[in-house]
Design an enzyme around this catalytic site. Structure first.
Site, mmCIF file in Angstrom:
data_model
loop_
_atom_site.group_PDB
_atom_site.id
_atom_site.type_symbol
_atom_site.label_atom_id
_atom_site.label_comp_id
_atom_site.label_asym_id
_atom_site.label_seq_id
_atom_site.Cartn_x
_atom_site.Cartn_y
_atom_site.Cartn_z
ATOM 1 N N CYS A 63 8.619 6.328 2.911
ATOM 2 C CA CYS A 63 7.196 5.985 3.005
ATOM 3 C C CYS A 63 6.984 4.484 3.179
ATOM 4 O O CYS A 63 7.451 3.692 2.347
ATOM 5 C CB CYS A 63 6.502 6.476 1.742
ATOM 6 S SG CYS A 63 4.791 5.915 1.566
ATOM 7 N N THR A 131 0.448 11.285 -3.806
ATOM 8 C CA THR A 131 1.068 10.285 -2.957
ATOM 9 C C THR A 131 2.027 9.398 -3.753
ATOM 10 O O THR A 131 2.041 9.405 -4.982
ATOM 11 C CB THR A 131 -0.008 9.385 -2.325
ATOM 12 O OG1 THR A 131 -0.735 8.706 -3.370
ATOM 13 C CG2 THR A 131 -0.983 10.196 -1.474
ATOM 14 N N VAL A 132 2.827 8.667 -3.027
ATOM 15 C CA VAL A 132 3.634 7.586 -3.577
ATOM 16 C C VAL A 132 3.264 6.327 -2.796
ATOM 17 O O VAL A 132 2.820 6.420 -1.653
ATOM 18 C CB VAL A 132 5.153 7.891 -3.440
ATOM 19 C CG1 VAL A 132 5.563 8.974 -4.400
ATOM 20 C CG2 VAL A 132 5.532 8.263 -2.005
ATOM 21 N N GLU A 147 -2.147 2.789 -5.583
ATOM 22 C CA GLU A 147 -2.522 2.090 -4.352
ATOM 23 C C GLU A 147 -1.513 0.968 -4.129
ATOM 24 O O GLU A 147 -1.440 0.016 -4.903
ATOM 25 C CB GLU A 147 -3.941 1.539 -4.459
ATOM 26 C CG GLU A 147 -4.340 0.569 -3.350
ATOM 27 C CD GLU A 147 -4.093 1.121 -1.961
ATOM 28 O OE1 GLU A 147 -3.294 0.506 -1.217
ATOM 29 O OE2 GLU A 147 -4.676 2.175 -1.631
ATOM 30 N N TYR A 195 -0.719 6.161 12.201
ATOM 31 C CA TYR A 195 -1.136 7.488 11.737
ATOM 32 C C TYR A 195 -2.379 7.959 12.488
ATOM 33 O O TYR A 195 -2.518 9.163 12.775
ATOM 34 C CB TYR A 195 -1.394 7.454 10.225
ATOM 35 C CG TYR A 195 -0.128 7.277 9.426
ATOM 36 C CD1 TYR A 195 0.663 8.366 9.066
ATOM 37 C CD2 TYR A 195 0.305 6.008 9.048
ATOM 38 C CE1 TYR A 195 1.830 8.210 8.360
ATOM 39 C CE2 TYR A 195 1.474 5.830 8.336
ATOM 40 C CZ TYR A 195 2.236 6.934 7.997
ATOM 41 O OH TYR A 195 3.405 6.760 7.298
#
Length: 333
Positions: A63, A131-132, A147, A195
């Protein structure tokens, strides 16, 4: 990708595409800050005091957002202060998992099988994406922040300055406005732009995203014409935030997200900037191409339904094209 709904994992769409087919990233919900004395930070609640060994990072080597936090942890020498758990790079119907992949680890805090169990441990009725990175607090047994932009400012700020083995000021006060301006531009056009392009669900959304991205490539390439880093001779926050996207451009975004208008080599200054940062002390050890490639090509089955990894994804970061120039200074500052 899946999400949690009132604490229950659902293998459902996270609804991050608007009516025009454009990808719109949801905001991170946990926004507390670690501070020297535990007082509240810019957002969220207080109670998170600086202490060595108290905080833990959940990350994915694949990520780019989590990669930011790993860069700061390495460059500042915080490895003995903040330990990590690393998820398997291929997140499918159960989201991020802790499984046997080279370089991945178990959940070193609670022994969770899935990352969504980490979220429900912190907030049993949580609804939203999982999420990470996640900055975890052992003392309160909960999530401080998820975040990445906040976490790197914590790691690089006053809270951890006294614990850092090698202190580098990535956010000097006299450059703050300029850094924020560049960060906003790079986030919109490149960090999130890849993205917006790769997850677009209409031709118009794709063309808008890819055009803005390559326009930004040109702008940054020109900016880097007469300076080593984005703000001059000093490596700052904006450089590291840009790097985690650019190091993934050739192996994955160019092919997988159809970011193929031009090669990175067509922007010699931008490519040199990426290579220079890669060769700084402490950076290469945070780049795991096997995790990166497997995540994008094997997890995004809507884009790549057969999980085929293109031959061009095998970028040799150890080869001469990505190594330092002869005599290049490789210290971070």
């Amino acid at each position: 990708m899946g999400q949690l709904v009132e604490g229950v994992w659902q293998d459902t769409n996270t609804r991050e595409v608007n009516r025009d087919g454009q990808f719109v990233r949801n905001a991170s919900p946990f926004r507390n800050w670690v501070t020297i004395d535990g007082s509240p930070g810019p957002t969220g609640q207080g109670g998170f005091k600086t202490e060595a060994g108290r905080y833990h990072l959940y990350v994915s080597y694949a990520c780019p957002w989590a990669h930011r936090t790993l860069l700061y942890r390495s460059l500042l020498g915080l490895e003995d202060v903040i330990d990590i758990s690393v998820v398997h790079p291929v997140n499918m119907e159960n989201g991020w998992v802790f499984d046997g992949y080279l370089g991945a680890t178990p959940d070193r805090i609670g022994g969770a099988r899935f990352m969504h169990e980490v979220y429900t441990r912190a907030e049993p009725g949580y609804s939203g994406k999982v999420t990470v990175p996640v900055l975890w607090d052992r003392a309160t047994d909960g999530i401080v922040n998820n975040e990445s932009a906040d976490i790197i400012r914590m790691l690089g700020g006053p809270a951890f300055r006294g614990l850092a083995r090698t202190w580098v000021d990535f956010l000097p006060a006299d450059k703050l406005d300029e850094i924020d301006e560049i960060n906003d531009y790079v986030y919109r056009t490149i960090n999130n732009g890849v993205y917006r392009t790769g997850f677009a669900q209409s031709q118009q959304a794709y063309e808008t995203g890819v055009a803005e991205m390559f326009e930004a490539f040109g702008v940054l390439d020109e900016r880097l014409r007469d300076r080593r880093f984005l703000h001059g001779d000093q490596l700052l926050e904006s450089d590291l935030r840009l790097f985690t996207t650019m190091i993934r451009f050739e192996p994955v975004y160019y092919f997988h997200f159809k970011c193929n208008v031009r090669l990175l080599s067509d922007y010699p200054n931008l490519r040199r900037h990426t290579r220079d940062i890669l060769n700084l002390n402490g950076v290469r050890g945070t780049v795991f191409l096997d995790h990166i490639v497997d995540h994008y090509y094997l997890a995004h089955r809507r884009i790549n339904p057969y999980g085929i990894i293109p031959a061009g994804a095998s970028v040799d970061l150890d080869g001469p094209d990505w190594g330092p120039d002869e005599g290049q200074e490789i210290a971070a500052c």
